[in-house]
Design an enzyme around this catalytic site. Sequence first.
Site, PDB file in Angstrom:
ATOM      1  N   LYS A   1     -35.607  50.268  47.332  1.00  0.00           N
ATOM      2  CA  LYS A   1     -37.010  50.662  47.143  1.00  0.00           C
ATOM      3  C   LYS A   1     -37.507  50.195  45.775  1.00  0.00           C
ATOM      4  O   LYS A   1     -36.698  49.847  44.897  1.00  0.00           O
ATOM      5  CB  LYS A   1     -37.133  52.179  47.266  1.00  0.00           C
ATOM      6  CG  LYS A   1     -36.364  52.958  46.204  1.00  0.00           C
ATOM      7  CD  LYS A   1     -36.326  54.444  46.500  1.00  0.00           C
ATOM      8  CE  LYS A   1     -35.510  55.188  45.447  1.00  0.00           C
ATOM      9  NZ  LYS A   1     -35.327  56.606  45.806  1.00  0.00           N
TER      10      LYS A   1
ATOM     11  N   TYR B   1     -50.177  47.987  14.383  1.00  0.00           N
ATOM     12  CA  TYR B   1     -51.244  48.981  14.543  1.00  0.00           C
ATOM     13  C   TYR B   1     -50.928  50.259  13.777  1.00  0.00           C
ATOM     14  O   TYR B   1     -49.787  50.725  13.763  1.00  0.00           O
ATOM     15  CB  TYR B   1     -51.425  49.337  16.019  1.00  0.00           C
ATOM     16  CG  TYR B   1     -52.139  48.267  16.807  1.00  0.00           C
ATOM     17  CD1 TYR B   1     -53.469  47.947  16.535  1.00  0.00           C
ATOM     18  CD2 TYR B   1     -51.489  47.580  17.824  1.00  0.00           C
ATOM     19  CE1 TYR B   1     -54.130  46.969  17.271  1.00  0.00           C
ATOM     20  CE2 TYR B   1     -52.138  46.604  18.565  1.00  0.00           C
ATOM     21  CZ  TYR B   1     -53.459  46.300  18.290  1.00  0.00           C
ATOM     22  OH  TYR B   1     -54.106  45.338  19.008  1.00  0.00           O
TER      23      TYR B   1
END
Length: 348
Positions: free
Chosen positions: A30, A243
């Site tokens: 999956k 940042y």
Amino acid sequence: MLEIDLGAIVANWRALCAQHPSGPVAGVVKADAYGLGARPVAAALYDAGCRHFFVAYLEEALCVRDMVPDAMVAVLSGPIPGTEAVYAEHDLTPVLGSLAEIDAWAARGPAILHVDTGMSRLGLSAANLDTLAADPARLNGLHLRYVMTHLVSSEDPEHAVNEAQRHRFAAARSRLPAAPASFANSSGLFLGEHFGTDLGRPGAALYGINPTPGQPNPMRAVVRLRVRVLAVRDIPTGASVGYNATWIARRPSRIATAAFGYADGFHRSLSGKTTACFDGTPVPLVGRVSMDLTTFDVTDHPGVQPGCWFEIIGPHQGVDDLATMAGTNGYEILTSLGRRFHRVYLPA
Ligand SMILES: *Cc1c(COP(=O)(O)O)cnc(C)c1O
């Protein structure tokens, strides 16, 4: 560059087969085989002899169906009303987890019945089992390939819920028509022979995630991630990096900027918390991880130049190590790995 070792996945599957002598072992593929590529992974497992596959959704089953001809492909989430004919057409096996799904599927072909023994997500509840026991004809015509349930805390062998689920599963099976059973996921395969059934269902361990946390990892590593250094610059004492200026140089420093970031599934929470490996030595990540770029302090690594490669996942730091630093599990690290990395599959 994301290197995915199909040979290691196959070796892990074989090791898990040896760990589950009571019956065959499926491949859970999956979520695109936990981010590693459902089609190549399913094909490699099929070539090795794997004949049972589990996916989460119908689309995922259709994606792998042609790679695994004549193998069982089971869909864990249950058939969405109206899709039953698609299952029949492609010989897909639905996992039925409610009375409505049982009624809608009727006698269309083989199916797996999912019993809830503690997860409270999908699967027949105790009340549903009472209803079926009172009206057994409701299961007439249903070809039960397996009855399955899913463990809640199998990675914690001391947890009392494991035994409780084993007993609840046995009780549920005794109230249903006789059918083979499927129980253990990766960690469940390591809980001992009482958790062995007619079909094991590992995913994570195939992909190298440790099914026995706190103990040495019995599985082989499957992924190696390397990223390219785009630029190297010298900055003076007091200069900030990235940042929000979360890192300030305390000495004249050299900063390497590498070509990856949180858009590639490298969690922003790893800012300042991990290292890359260059030439066998750890290089600290500094400043904020940004979307496409991540910065490292290479002041003590004069050999680093633009164009060289940093290893992010490899022998120095595995998927589980990165997960611990990011405050998550290996499953989330793997399924987050971005689609921008150039992927190389090492053949089985
Ligand atoms: C994902 C899943 C598995 C595989 O679990 P792992 O812990 O990755 O081995 C098995 N069964 C079900 C129902 C699942 O959802």
